[in-house]
Motif scaffolding. Sequence first.
Motif, mmCIF file in Angstrom:
data_model
loop_
_atom_site.group_PDB
_atom_site.id
_atom_site.type_symbol
_atom_site.label_atom_id
_atom_site.label_comp_id
_atom_site.label_asym_id
_atom_site.label_seq_id
_atom_site.Cartn_x
_atom_site.Cartn_y
_atom_site.Cartn_z
ATOM 1 N N ALA A 141 0.815 -1.169 0.017
ATOM 2 C CA ALA A 141 -0.027 -0.161 -0.130
ATOM 3 C C ALA A 141 0.830 1.184 0.016
ATOM 4 C CB ALA A 141 -0.975 -0.051 1.213
ATOM 5 N N LEU A 142 0.609 2.006 -1.163
ATOM 6 C CA LEU A 142 1.199 3.077 -1.219
ATOM 7 C C LEU A 142 0.745 4.579 -0.828
ATOM 8 C CD1 LEU A 142 2.951 2.378 -4.606
ATOM 9 C CD2 LEU A 142 4.195 2.204 -2.333
ATOM 10 N N THR A 143 1.502 5.441 -0.191
ATOM 11 C CA THR A 143 0.830 6.800 0.111
ATOM 12 C C THR A 143 0.853 7.483 -1.375
ATOM 13 O OG1 THR A 143 2.905 8.148 0.282
ATOM 14 C CG2 THR A 143 1.946 7.016 2.065
ATOM 15 N N VAL A 156 4.349 -7.062 -8.715
ATOM 16 C CA VAL A 156 3.832 -6.989 -7.290
ATOM 17 C C VAL A 156 2.634 -6.229 -7.460
ATOM 18 C CG1 VAL A 156 4.155 -6.546 -5.055
ATOM 19 C CG2 VAL A 156 6.102 -7.317 -6.357
ATOM 20 N N GLU A 157 1.397 -6.874 -7.032
ATOM 21 C CA GLU A 157 0.147 -6.133 -6.868
ATOM 22 C C GLU A 157 0.171 -5.035 -5.746
ATOM 23 O OE1 GLU A 157 -4.755 -7.227 -5.747
ATOM 24 O OE2 GLU A 157 -3.259 -8.877 -5.800
ATOM 25 N N ALA A 158 -0.253 -3.699 -5.954
ATOM 26 C CA ALA A 158 -0.136 -2.842 -5.093
ATOM 27 C C ALA A 158 -1.447 -1.729 -5.146
ATOM 28 C CB ALA A 158 1.070 -1.999 -5.141
ATOM 29 N N MET A 159 -1.742 -1.082 -4.157
ATOM 30 C CA MET A 159 -2.658 -0.047 -4.068
ATOM 31 C C MET A 159 -2.137 1.379 -3.767
ATOM 32 S SD MET A 159 -6.172 -1.852 -3.055
ATOM 33 C CE MET A 159 -6.864 -3.053 -3.944
ATOM 34 N N VAL A 160 -2.819 2.390 -4.413
ATOM 35 C CA VAL A 160 -2.510 3.638 -3.722
ATOM 36 C C VAL A 160 -3.656 4.088 -2.763
ATOM 37 C CG1 VAL A 160 -1.961 5.948 -4.069
ATOM 38 C CG2 VAL A 160 -0.990 4.283 -5.868
#
Length: 175
Positions: free
Chosen positions: A90-92, A139-143
Amino acid sequence: MLKSAIVLGSAVFCAVLVGTGILSLDDSSTHLESAQTLSVPTPSADIASTTTDTHVTAIPKASDGHFWANATVNSRAVRLLVDTGATVVALTPADAQRLGFGSSNLVYDREVSTANGKTMAAAINLTTVGIGQSTVHNVEAMVIKDGLTTSLLGMSYLGRLSRIEATRSSLILHP
């Protein structure tokens, strides 16, 4: 006599368990690697990630009690809080922008639950996430649109390693 033998046996079992690590997770799709000897350095800085041999990476526990990873994400440096409770990386929004994900390209169409409550997120894909000797591709990620103060290293990365071990002083990543 029997009671003493049971107590002694339990003590030996506990000593062996503590000696091998408090937590060892194994990716069920891979076989366990042979045991490796690892000497974990005493953390000299809160955010240090150190490699202790050619096959594992040790992340020392910071003075705040957390594990902070200095990662290379899509060829850029990012500081991530290791969070096994996060399903994905999870990214800012600020970190996402530094990685080349501009706010105009992000579609916040996923509702997610965080420690701060519900918010919206944009799904993205990270080409590479590397920490020491442990690099994972695609890699799966979300903002996370609101409420996240630091980016998180979640299970979409950690779950793809062959093994993770947590000791009192460090988190050990096995590629």
